[in-house]
Design an enzyme around this catalytic site. Structure first.
Site, short mmCIF file in Angstrom:
data_model
loop_
_atom_site.label_atom_id
_atom_site.label_comp_id
_atom_site.label_asym_id
_atom_site.label_seq_id
_atom_site.Cartn_x
_atom_site.Cartn_y
_atom_site.Cartn_z
N PHE A 272 0.88 -1.16 0.00
CA PHE A 272 0.00 0.00 0.00
C PHE A 272 0.92 1.22 0.00
O PHE A 272 1.90 1.26 0.76
CB PHE A 272 -0.91 -0.01 1.23
CG PHE A 272 -1.89 1.13 1.24
CD1 PHE A 272 -3.02 1.09 0.44
CD2 PHE A 272 -1.67 2.26 2.01
CE1 PHE A 272 -3.91 2.15 0.41
CE2 PHE A 272 -2.56 3.32 1.99
CZ PHE A 272 -3.68 3.27 1.20
N ARG B 56 -12.69 -5.07 -5.61
CA ARG B 56 -12.33 -5.71 -4.33
C ARG B 56 -13.60 -6.04 -3.55
O ARG B 56 -14.49 -5.19 -3.40
CB ARG B 56 -11.51 -4.75 -3.45
CG ARG B 56 -10.13 -4.46 -3.92
CD ARG B 56 -9.25 -3.93 -2.76
NE ARG B 56 -9.93 -2.93 -1.92
CZ ARG B 56 -9.37 -2.37 -0.85
NH1 ARG B 56 -8.13 -2.69 -0.48
NH2 ARG B 56 -10.03 -1.48 -0.14
N ASP C 86 3.15 -4.88 8.38
CA ASP C 86 1.94 -4.07 8.33
C ASP C 86 0.75 -5.03 8.29
O ASP C 86 0.58 -5.80 7.33
CB ASP C 86 1.96 -3.19 7.07
CG ASP C 86 0.71 -2.32 6.95
OD1 ASP C 86 -0.34 -2.69 7.49
OD2 ASP C 86 0.80 -1.26 6.30
N TYR D 36 -9.62 0.24 11.55
CA TYR D 36 -10.94 0.56 10.98
C TYR D 36 -11.40 -0.43 9.92
O TYR D 36 -12.44 -0.22 9.31
CB TYR D 36 -10.98 1.99 10.43
CG TYR D 36 -9.79 2.44 9.61
CD1 TYR D 36 -9.62 2.02 8.31
CD2 TYR D 36 -8.86 3.32 10.15
CE1 TYR D 36 -8.55 2.44 7.57
CE2 TYR D 36 -7.77 3.75 9.42
CZ TYR D 36 -7.61 3.32 8.13
OH TYR D 36 -6.54 3.74 7.39
N LYS D 37 -10.63 -1.47 9.69
CA LYS D 37 -11.05 -2.49 8.72
C LYS D 37 -11.71 -3.65 9.49
O LYS D 37 -12.83 -3.51 9.94
CB LYS D 37 -9.84 -2.92 7.89
CG LYS D 37 -9.22 -1.75 7.10
CD LYS D 37 -8.04 -2.24 6.25
CE LYS D 37 -7.28 -1.07 5.65
NZ LYS D 37 -8.06 -0.36 4.61
#
Lengths: 413, 413
Positions: free
Chosen positions: A139, A384, A208, A233-234
Site C-alpha cells: 500500500f 475488491r 503491516d 478501521y477495517k
C-alpha cells in the site's frame, strides 16, 4: 432455487458465528450486502451508546477528571492489550494511537536504530547496514514513509517484490517492511518464513497488519516478529480513521528508540522535565495526547470479540469458507474469461478478500453499489470484495456473485 | 454584598459575550467554576448531536460513501479553514490532523529543510546552518520532539530562555521553535518582534499556539510567521485529544518537504502510485487517514465562533478583563505574600490564564476542586487558572478568588 442458493442456506444454518451479525448495524431486511469491511468496518451496535457517554458524561460533566478517573490516560495501552490476543501477542506490547503512516515511521526508524544499537558480535546487525527493503507491492503510504525513514537515517530504500525478498536480503539489509496481506490482490504473505529469512540475514522486520488483523491469526509472538503496525478501521471495526497501533516485541522495548518521543512516551509525563527519559515497555511507542473520542469508540467496537466462540481461528475458518464459496458462485454465474481472479486459490496464500480484475471495473463497481452490493474499486481495473466473517453470511455472498454476474452481463468488455 | 461581588454583577451585565455561555454544557445552577479550559475546553452543546449523526448515520448507514458524499475526506483542510480566521490566517494554509507533537516534528523538520533549500543569495539560510533554537521554558513535548528533529537532520538543539532568543540567533541558526504563551506562567511572548528577529537572522520560525489560539489574536499572516502548530482541545473546545493543526505560510508551501509524507498528502492519493508526489498547498501537511469522529466533533465545536459579535478581538478584551478582575479579587481576598503571581501584569505579556505560585499548590488545588473551583496544578508549586471568555463570567471569577482565599486561610504555609 439455484444450487448455490440452497448451499448458502445450508452454510448459513451451520455457521457458528452467525449470531455475531446482531452485534453490528446492518441493513437487515434490505437488500444491501456490505463487502467493504476491508476499507471501513460496519458499525458495532455497542459503539453509539459508548460514544454518547464519552461525549456527554465523561467530557461534558467530568471533564478533566476523566483523564484519571475515566481511564482516558491509560487508553492507548489498555486498548492495545485488547487487540493483542487477536494478533497473537501477549499483553504489554501494543499501544494504540496515531495513524498507520505515523506508526510505520516509528517502526521503520525504530528497526534501523535497533539494528545499529545491537552489539557487534551478539547482535544481528552492525552500523554498516544501510539498506531498507520494502515490499514493492505495498500500500503506497508504507513506501512513501519508508523512503522518508531511509532518507532520515542515512539509508537507501529498495523496493522488492515480496516473492523475491528472501533473495534480496544480505549484509547491507538493516530493516524490512512487509505487508501481511496485499491490499490490492488479497494475497497473504508467509509471515513466519519471511520473518525467519529477515532474521537469518541479520536484519529487523516490520509487518503491516492492516489487512490481516481481525481476519486471520497473525502469531506475532510465536513467529518472533520484531515490530508491527496496523489500522483498526477495517476488520477491527473501530470507525472511520480510528487510531492505529504499534507492536514492539517485549525483548526489544528497552532498546526501542522512537523518532517521535512525545511527552506521552516519557517515563514521568507529568514531571514536565526538560530532559527526555523514555517510559519502559509499550508506552514508549506513544507520542502526544490520544484522540479520546476515536479511541474509545474503538474500545467499544472490540467488545464484539468477547462473544462466546468468537476466536480468531473461528473467524479465519469462516473467512476461507466465505471466499471459497464466493469463488464457486462467481464460477457458476459469470461466463469464463469475463473476470480474472487476482487472489490466490491456496488457503495459505489468501487473506479475507477476493480481488477480481476486469477492464471496466470502475463502471462495474458503480453499478454493483447501485444494486446494494458494496465492494470497492482499485485503480485501474480491480474489483475488491472484503469478507468480514462477523457480519457477512453465505446468502450475502451468493447474492453478491449473482448481482455481479447480472451487471457483467449488461456491461461491455 | 462585598465590593468585588457587586463589581462582578456589573461586569457580567455589561458583558457582550455573556450569551455565548449558553453554547456550552456547564453546571448551571450548581456551584462549579470551570477554570481549566486551558487544559480541556468545556463541551459545546452542538457537539453531542453532531457526533451522534456521524456515528449512527454517516458511519452506520452511509459507511464508505461518507468519505466522499459526507465530506470526510476533505475534513482536514475544511476544518483548517474554520480555524484560520481565529489565528489570523487566510484560507488554504492550515490542515487539521495528528497530535501537536507530530505536527511539531513536521514543522521543525520542515523549517530546517526550507532553510536548506533556499537559494544561496536570495534565500535566508544556507546549508552551513545547523542549530535549532528552542524556547527553554517550552511545554516539554516541543523540546523532546525538536531534539529528535535535530538528531534526524544533523543539527544540534539549543534551549534558550525566550527573553534571550534574539541575542542567541546567528549564522548557525536554522530554525527556532517558540511557544506563543507559556503553559506554566501564562506569559505571552512577543510574536511579531521574535518572528522579525528570527527572519533578520536568516532563519525560519515555528510557533506553538496551543495556549493562545482561541484566546487572543495571533496574526500569523500579518506577522509573516513561517510555520505554526497548535492543539484544538483548549480554547477551541474540540474535545479530549482532538486533532491538532499545522500552518504553513502560502509562499512556503511549494518548498515544504514533510518528514511524514503519508498517502493523504499525495497529489493523487487514490492513484496508488509507488512514487511520492506531494499535493500542492496545505494538503501537503496531511499524513494518514484522518480520525473522523474526533475531527468532526471539533468541527461542531467551532460553531460557537459563528455567533454575532464573537470575534477573537472581543474574546481577547474579555479575557484581559477577566484576568485583571481575578487579580483584583485575589489581592482583595488573599493576605499579601501567601501566593506569588507568575503571570505578567502588562496586558501585552499576558495570555488567558493566571498562574499563582504557592508552596502547597498540590494540596490547595485538591481542596479547590472539592469546592467546585476547577483549575489545575503544575509541578511543583503552581496553581493554574484558565479563563475561557466564551463561558467564564465575572461572578465565576470572583467566586474562584473567594474560595481560593478560604482554602489558603485553612491550609499551612
Amino acid at each position: 432455487m439455484s444450487e448455490p442458493r440452497l448451499r448458502a442456506k445450508e452454510l448459513d444454518a451451520a455457521d457458528g458465528l452467525a449470531a455475531q451479525r446482531a452485534e453490528f448495524v446492518l441493513d437487515e431486511g434490505g437488500e444491501a450486502v456490505y463487502l467493504d469491511g476491508n476499507s471501513l468496518g460496519a458499525l458495532p451496535v455497542a459503539v453509539p451508546g459508548r460514544v454518547e457517554d464519552v461525549v456527554r458524561r465523561q467530557w461534558g460533566e467530568l471533564r478533566i477528571r476523566s483523564w484519571t478517573e475515566g481511564g482516558w490516560w491509560t487508553a492507548p495501552e489498555r486498548i492495545g492489550d485488547r487487540i493483542a490476543p487477536l494478533v497473537g501477542a501477549a499483553a504489554g506490547q501494543i499501544v494504540v494511537g496515531d495513524s498507520t503512516s505515523v506508526n510505520v515511521f516509528k517502526a521503520v526508524v525504530g528497526a534501523v536504530r535497533l539494528a545499529r544499537s545491537a552489539d557487534g558480535a551478539a547482535g544481528p546487525a552492525g552500523p554498516a547496514r544501510d539498506e531498507i527493503v520494502v515490499d514493492a507491492t505495498t500500500f503506497p503510504t508504507d513506501g512513501y514513509i519508508a523512503e522518508s525513514a531511509a532518507r532520515m537515517t542515512g539509508c537507501t530504500l529498495r523496493p522488492v517484490p515480496p516473492s523475491e525478498v528472501p533473495d534480496a536480503l544480505g549484509d547491507r539489509t538493516v530493516a524490512v517492511l512487509l505487508n501481511h496481506v496485499d491490499y490490492r490482490t488479497g494475497r497473504l504473505h508467509d509471515l513466519p518464513a519471511l520473518t525467519a529469512a529477515v532474521h537469518a540475514a541479520g536484519a529487523y522486520v516490520v509487518w503491516d497488519l492492516c489487512h490481516s488483523a481481525g481476519a486471520l491469526p497473525v502469531g506475532l509472538d510465536e513467529h518472533g516478529v520484531d515490530l508491527a503496525v496496523g489500522c483498526t478501521y477495517k476488520y477491527l471495526n473501530g470507525g472511520p480513521g480510528s487510531p492505529a497501533y504499534l507492536y514492539v516485541r517485549a525483548e526489544l522495548q528497552d532498546r526501542f528508540d522512537s523518532p517521535l518521543p512525545g511527552w506521552n512516551s516519557h517515563a514521568e509525563p507529568f514531571g514536565m522535565r526538560p530532559e527526555y527519559a523514555p517510559a519502559p515497555g509499550a508506552l514508549r511507542g506513544r507520542v502526544g495526547t490520544p484522540d479520546i473520542l476515536s479511541m474509545l469508540a474503538l474500545e467499544a467496537a472490540l467488545d464484539v470479540w468477547d462473544g462466546g466462540g468468537v476466536t480468531i481461528e473461528a473467524v479465519r475458518a469462516k473467512s476461507l469458507a466465505l471466499t471459497d464459496f464466493f469463488l464457486e458462485c462467481v464460477e457458476a454465474y459469470v461466463p469464463g474469461g469475463r473476470v480474472e481472479c487476482l487472489t490466490p486459490r491456496p488457503h495459505g496464500e489468501r487473506g479475507s478478500q477476493i480481488a477480481l480484475r476486469c477492464p471496466d471495473a470502475g463502471d462495474v463497481m458503480k453499478r454493483l453499489i447501485e444494486r446494494g452490493v458494496v465492494g470497492d474499486f482499485r485503480h485501474p481495473d480491480v474489483l475488491r470484495f472484503g469478507f468480514t466473517p462477523l457480519y457477512v453470511g453465505f446468502a450475502d455472498t451468493e447474492r453478491a456473485a449473482r448481482v455481479l454476474a447480472e451487471v457483467l452481463a449488461e456491461t461491455g468488455a
